[in-house]
Write a protein that holds these residues in place. Structure first.
Motif, PDB file in Angstrom:
ATOM      1  N   PRO A 127      -1.186 -11.186  -3.940  1.00 48.16           N
ATOM      2  CA  PRO A 127       0.011 -10.830  -3.153  1.00 48.16           C
ATOM      3  C   PRO A 127       1.314 -11.192  -3.859  1.00 48.16           C
ATOM      4  O   PRO A 127       2.262 -10.396  -3.887  1.00 48.16           O
ATOM      5  N   VAL A 137       1.742  -8.807  -7.199  1.00 48.06           N
ATOM      6  CA  VAL A 137       2.093  -7.417  -6.897  1.00 48.06           C
ATOM      7  C   VAL A 137       3.499  -7.345  -6.298  1.00 48.06           C
ATOM      8  O   VAL A 137       4.258  -6.411  -6.564  1.00 48.06           O
ATOM      9  N   GLY A 138       3.850  -8.356  -5.518  1.00 48.79           N
ATOM     10  CA  GLY A 138       5.171  -8.376  -4.889  1.00 48.79           C
ATOM     11  C   GLY A 138       6.322  -8.457  -5.865  1.00 48.79           C
ATOM     12  O   GLY A 138       7.470  -8.146  -5.504  1.00 48.79           O
ATOM     13  N   THR A 167       7.114  -4.501  -6.401  1.00 47.23           N
ATOM     14  CA  THR A 167       7.431  -3.579  -5.314  1.00 47.23           C
ATOM     15  C   THR A 167       7.617  -4.347  -4.008  1.00 47.23           C
ATOM     16  O   THR A 167       7.001  -5.396  -3.801  1.00 47.23           O
ATOM     17  N   SER A 168       8.465  -3.811  -3.153  1.00 39.79           N
ATOM     18  CA  SER A 168       8.618  -4.342  -1.803  1.00 39.79           C
ATOM     19  C   SER A 168       8.208  -3.289  -0.777  1.00 39.79           C
ATOM     20  O   SER A 168       8.288  -3.529   0.419  1.00 39.79           O
ATOM     21  N   LEU A 188       2.502  -2.198  -1.648  1.00 37.84           N
ATOM     22  CA  LEU A 188       2.097  -3.600  -1.679  1.00 37.84           C
ATOM     23  C   LEU A 188       0.673  -3.765  -1.148  1.00 37.84           C
ATOM     24  O   LEU A 188      -0.165  -4.434  -1.774  1.00 37.84           O
ATOM     25  N   GLU A 189       0.384  -3.142  -0.023  1.00 37.91           N
ATOM     26  CA  GLU A 189      -0.945  -3.264   0.579  1.00 37.91           C
ATOM     27  C   GLU A 189      -2.036  -2.692  -0.336  1.00 37.91           C
ATOM     28  O   GLU A 189      -3.060  -3.327  -0.582  1.00 37.91           O
TER      29      GLU A 189
END
Length: 462
Positions: free
Chosen positions: A341, A344-345, A348-349, A354-355
């Protein structure tokens, strides 16, 4: 040329040799991946950042396809150079090095011209449209124009790797990465080149590394010193390079085409899925660096030991590389799964990206030890010069396994974009079984250079 590296590769502790050769390769490969990560970071800062990221990730498999046959010839060069050095025939190894440089430049120049002429039409033909097409061509056209700089540097890397010198290419790659980090925001924002600025930063930094590499090959005595007459093609050596290189090149092209089709599948699920795949794949590539480095080191060790008729030592090297790679990737995969998490964050937001990115990264990280086995078999077959076996493993993974699995999951399950993620894991497992069968069968133990053959001819001079 000093033979210290040759002596260690042929007679030293195998684990120590693999680690010593692979560490610079791991760092160099990490730096190559940083190229993509740095580009992706700055591209994401552009307006329509997620679309621009998706466009860059969409065109990269096409870039890979265009470079495939040149990469194949360099794989052949590494194998042949290492086997000649194992035989103690450095004059032939030097000639192979010169012809690799000539071939790489001429071939990449032709590819660049064809790419500029027909690249946009090809992008449209494979499904790119709208902003994906515009952004993708903006990036791709600059890469095509600078393709000779990439090919020449790849040739330099393969020549040094065949000799067992993995440190020098790493230092040049590191310098190029640092320069790229500086040039990316300068070209993209200060000079207002936008997305193409990311590509031009890569081309410019690689061009400088290529020039330095050529200087080291032609004007210093560090390793094989190539002479200008070595650039002239010699029929017997060129025929050997082509014989070994064509299966490798064809395999690279088919593999690249398979990744391109995979990109089309992913794009069919939308730009968010394409962006999530690109982010996850670049992060995952960093975890893969140890296995890729050990596999590259194995290529040299297998090649030189087969050249010296030390078959059992080559077998031991393959087994040791599998133990090392799987151990390292298990630790790295668990760590990245836990940190997914946060990592990857960074890029991108967007909630959907993200998911999907977190899910993909966690799944692929847990299965990543399989890639240690895969890279070992590929390194073994490439180092021995039996590139047809390497082609079976690399192309079979995509065409015989992964793409059919994607189609099955897409049409008969509700996995949606996850069908691609699961197809990747299952295909990696199955191809390792295929690689094991080929390895145990043992025909890769026959070297591709003939100890009794006259490769240079009676008129060849030192």
């Amino acid at each position: 040329m000093k033979n210290e590296k040759r002596e260690k590769i042929l007679f030293g502790n195998i684990r120590e040799v693999l680690i010593a050769l692979s560490l610079p390769v791991i760092l160099a490969n990490a730096m190559e991946t940083i190229y993509g990560v740095v580009d992706m970071y700055w591209v994401s800062k552009l307006a329509s950042g997620d679309t621009a990221v998706a466009a860059v990730n969409f065109v990269w498999p096409l870039i890979f396809v265009t470079m495939a046959f040149g990469i194949g010839m360099n794989i052949a060069g590494t194998s042949i150079i290492s086997q000649f050095i194992g035989l103690g025939r450095e004059k032939e190894a030097r000639k192979v090095a010169g012809q690799l440089v000539s071939f790489s430049f001429i071939f990449s120049l032709a590819l660049g011209v064809l790419g500029v002429a027909f690249g946009r039409q090809l992008l449209a033909a494979i499904g790119a449209k709208g902003l994906i097409l515009d952004f993708g061509w903006e990036y791709l056209s600059a890469i095509f124009l600078g393709m000779p700089t990439m090919f020449v540097f790849f040739a330099f890397q393969s020549i040094k790797q065949g000799q067992g010198d993995t440190l020098t290419p790493m230092l040049l790659a590191g310098g190029a990465v640092v320069l790229n980090i500086v040039l990316d925001p300068l070209f993209m924002f200060t000079f207002q080149l936008g997305l193409s600025g990311a590509a031009w930063a890569t081309v410019a930094s690689r061009a400088l590394a290529s020039l330095i590499g050529l200087y080291l090959l032609f004007f210093t005595d560090k390793g094989l010193r190539v002479k200008f007459q070595d650039l002239r093609f010699k029929a017997k050596i060129l025929a050997t390079i082509i014989k070994v290189g064509l299966p490798a090149g064809f395999g690279q092209a088919i593999e690249g085409l398979g990744f391109l089709i995979m990109s089309i599948f992913i794009l069919s699920y939308g730009e968010f899925s394409t962006a999530a795949f690109g982010i996850g794949n670049n992060i995952n590539s960093l975890i893969l660096m140890p296995a890729m480095g050990i596999g590259a080191a194995l290529t040299t060790v297998v090649g030189q030991n087969l050249g010296a008729n030390q078959t059992e030592r080559a077998v031991q090297a393959v087994k040791e590389s599998i133990r090392l790679s799987v151990s390292i990737l298990t630790v790295g995969g668990i760590a990245m799964c836990l940190a997914a998490p946060a990592v990857v964050g960074i890029f991108t937001s967007q909630p959907v990206v993200l998911e999907q990115g977190i899910y993909y990264l966690r799944l692929i990280s847990l299965a990543i030890p399989l890639m240690g086995v895969f890279q070992a078999f590929v390194g073994c077959f490439q180092g021995s010069g039996h590139t047809f076996m390497a082609m079976i493993v690399t192309t079979g993974r995509l065409w015989a396994l992964r793409i059919p699995l994607v189609l099955f999951f897409k049409h008969f399950t509700s996995l949606a974009e996850k069908s691609v993620w699961y197809a990747m894991v299952i295909s990696n497992f199955l191809i390792c079984i295929v690689g094991l069968v080929l390895f145990l069968q043992g025909s890769w133990k026959q070297r591709v250079v003939d100890e009794k053959a006259d490769y240079l001819g009676e008129l060849e001079t030192v």
